[in-house]
Enzyme design. Structure first.
Site, PDB file in Angstrom:
ATOM      1  N   THR A 361      27.176  -4.146 -21.948  1.00 40.06           N
ATOM      2  CA  THR A 361      27.792  -3.538 -23.119  1.00 40.06           C
ATOM      3  C   THR A 361      29.082  -3.018 -22.546  1.00 40.06           C
ATOM      4  O   THR A 361      29.309  -3.117 -21.340  1.00 40.06           O
ATOM      5  CB  THR A 361      26.853  -2.415 -23.643  1.00 40.06           C
ATOM      6  OG1 THR A 361      25.715  -3.019 -24.258  1.00 40.06           O
ATOM      7  CG2 THR A 361      27.487  -1.481 -24.630  1.00 40.06           C
ATOM      8  N   SER A 432      19.898   1.026 -31.412  1.00 38.43           N
ATOM      9  CA  SER A 432      20.738   0.934 -30.213  1.00 38.43           C
ATOM     10  C   SER A 432      20.556   2.184 -29.359  1.00 38.43           C
ATOM     11  O   SER A 432      20.051   3.208 -29.827  1.00 38.43           O
ATOM     12  CB  SER A 432      22.200   0.833 -30.644  1.00 38.43           C
ATOM     13  OG  SER A 432      23.061   0.968 -29.546  1.00 38.43           O
ATOM     14  N   GLY A 454      22.327  -0.540 -21.473  1.00 36.19           N
ATOM     15  CA  GLY A 454      21.040  -0.697 -22.153  1.00 36.19           C
ATOM     16  C   GLY A 454      20.331   0.638 -22.268  1.00 36.19           C
ATOM     17  O   GLY A 454      20.909   1.642 -22.693  1.00 36.19           O
TER      18      GLY A 454
END
Ligand code: GLY
Length: 550
Positions: A361, A432, A454
């Site tokens: 990410t 998320s 994560g």
């Protein structure tokens, strides 16, 4: 004159700047952001430009085909949060990744067309710019058009990643993509030109959201879906809209925390963690000393158990936000903790799972001359997402469907488990952990912070904040400092190399903590406003990250 800090481990940031700062995962993207600020753009203009630039120069996680979250604080103190998380397609269904006897089919939610949710990033950027932007839309998209059209020089790390992915990229993109080098292997400083992506960006520049969710790009996405039995339709694309949400706020030792509400679990979990450890004298105990680690691990165990049960898309599930953010509740959760021994996770809530780590990410932090601040975390989920590049569009699709609880109790790729709150449903957003955050002190901007990672995102943001507030580290040191992580299940404490000294490790093991060495935790990019009014950057040395100020 502008300057940069791309940190070495433990090295303090020597550069402090008065007018603005951008910290991102790629030097080219940070330079794009600072150029927009110097041109008179505000933090949101720079953020939109950086988001699009990262889609070009950091395709691991920067994206057009993914989603993310923005937390915003204006110089005057207005706060807002934008949810541009992907959504499940309208034809998605609860058991779509299960076999005939109800077990998850390996990799089905992770790779290929069926793993993709409806992308949110382009609509998110359009919304953010419409509400807060100062420069024209064309101006803020232009740097990404240039970078994709003219190419950029890849870093050593990127060359090695692309070489490592060659076979998988070929499998999902047999007709080739700009990321596949058929002539030889990729090397540091090779020029990566992305003509198809440039065309997509030009359409977005010219037509705004219609340039992506309608017309040629939408046609390419749907054609791609049909090739790979994916679900996203034209209607899904047309119906996608980012959502403005009220940020989560809380306090910690006199600092105000402004952070992301659901669809992220990150903000609620961050405030829960801070409330859980606030009664304890972390400063007196010291950074990563045994008492500090024990209290943090026990807080993380309890908060991640809550996450698994209570968090999901607020448009579909009534998240018990007020209860979870109640100081008394979090204090009570810690009441079962004893100094003598680790609390078994099975005693906090039942279950036992094991998952692999895979944590791509990206986060960027921006402040401008007026003091407006933007904290954005954005993602394709796994590195290079589903590995599917939209033919003709030149951008990668996410594999965000894996962030749903594919089967209640079964772990996703981060080893996270979930239940009803995060079950798959048509048009629902998957939960998320992304935690873009902004801190205030005495009503003034104090910190902008966030990270990829994560399930470790929440931990890394939390530990970076306490590194600054409790352990009084400068921004760069707080970012570089070694971190550790516990997420309830599996019942293990993951530690970066050298995060804990041998005595601390021995003391914790004697109490029953299972210590597991692992690689890097997080890749935090943050900005601190000092007491003397300067911006101090923290660019994570775990990646190619760079802080640029002026
Ligand atoms: N895809 C990782 C997250 O959203 O937490």
């Amino acid at each position: 004159m502008s300057g940069c800090v791309s940190g070495q481990l433990g090295k303090n940031n020597s550069g402090e700047y008065k007018n603005g700062m951008v910290v991102s995962a790629h030097p080219e993207a940070s330079e794009v952001g600072i150029a927009i600020l110097k041109k008179g753009g505000n933090a949101v203009d720079a953020a939109v430009a950086v988001q699009f630039a990262l889609a070009v120069v950091y395709p691991n996680a920067g994206n057009l085909g993914g989603g993310g979250f923005m937390v915003y604080r204006s110089a005057k103190g207005e706060i807002n949060a934008l949810d541009f998380r992907e959504k499940a397609a309208a034809s998605a269904s609860r058991d779509m990744y299960l076999d005939s006897v109800g077990n998850p089919i390996v990799n089905k939610s992770l790779y290929g067309h069926l793993a993709a949710g409806v992308p949110g990033s382009v609509d998110g950027m359009v919304e953010a710019h419409k509400k807060y932007g100062k420069l024209s839309w064309a101006e803020v998209v232009q740097p990404a058009v240039d970078l994709s059209q003219n190419g950029f020089r890849i870093t050593k790390r990127q060359a090695s990643e692309l070489n490592g992915l060659h076979r998988d990229l070929m499998k999902f993109n047999p007709d080739g993509t700009a990321f596949i080098n058929l002539e030889s292997t990729w090397k540091e400083n090779d020029l990566l030109v992305q003509k198809e992506l440039a065309n997509t960006l030009k359409l977005v520049q010219e037509k705004g959201r219609a340039g992506f969710y309608e017309g040629a790009v939408a046609d390419s996405i749907v054609a791609e879906m049909q090739k790979g039995k994916g679900l996203i339709t034209k209607t899904d694309l047309q119906n996608y809209h980012a959502a403005w949400r009220k940020p989560i706020t809380g306090t910690y030792r006199g600092y105000k925390i402004i952070t992301m509400p659901p669809t992220s679990s990150g903000g609620i979990a961050l405030v829960q963690l801070l409330q859980s450890v606030e009664p304890y004298p972390l400063k007196k105990w010291g950074y990563n000393k045994d008492s500090t680690v024990q209290v943090i691990v026990e807080a993380e165990r309890r908060v991640y158990a809550d996450r698994a049960t209570h968090l999901g898309d607020p448009d579909f599930y009534a998240v018990p936000k007020n209860e979870l953010l109640d100081r008394q509740y979090n204090k009570q959760r810690m009441a079962s903790f004893t100094w003598d021994a680790a609390t078994p996770s099975s005693a906090v809530l039942a279950g036992n799972v094991k998952g692999k780590e895979h944590e791509e990410t990206t986060h960027f932090s921006i402040v401008d001359k007026e003091g407006n601040a933007v904290s954005i975390t954005t993602t394709l989920n796994g590195s290079y997402g589903s590995l599917v590049v939209v033919k003709g569009g030149g951008f990668l699709l996410n594999n965000e469907m894996d962030d749903f609880s594919v089967k209640p109790g079964a772990p996703n790729m981060y080893g996270l488990v979930g239940g009803e709150a995060n079950a798959i449903a048509p048009n629902k957003r998957m939960l998320s952990s992304m935690t873009p955050s902004i801190l205030e002190k005495d009503g003034k901007l104090f910190m902008v912070v966030g990270t990829p990672g994560g399930s470790t995102i929440i931990t890394s943001v939390f530990q970076t904040i306490i590194n600054v507030i409790d352990f009084e580290m400068p921004m760069q040191s707080a970012v570089a400092a070694k971190k550790f992580h516990h997420q309830w299940l599996p019942d293990e404490v993951y530690v970066e190399k050298d995060a804990l000294d041998s005595l601390t490790t021995a003391k914790l093991k004697a109490k029953g903590y299972k210590i597991q060495a692992r690689g890097a935790i997080g890749r935090v990019d943050a900005i601190l406003k000092t007491k003397w009014g300067a911006y101090q950057g923290g660019a994570d040395p775990r990646g190619d990250d760079k802080a640029v100020g002026y």
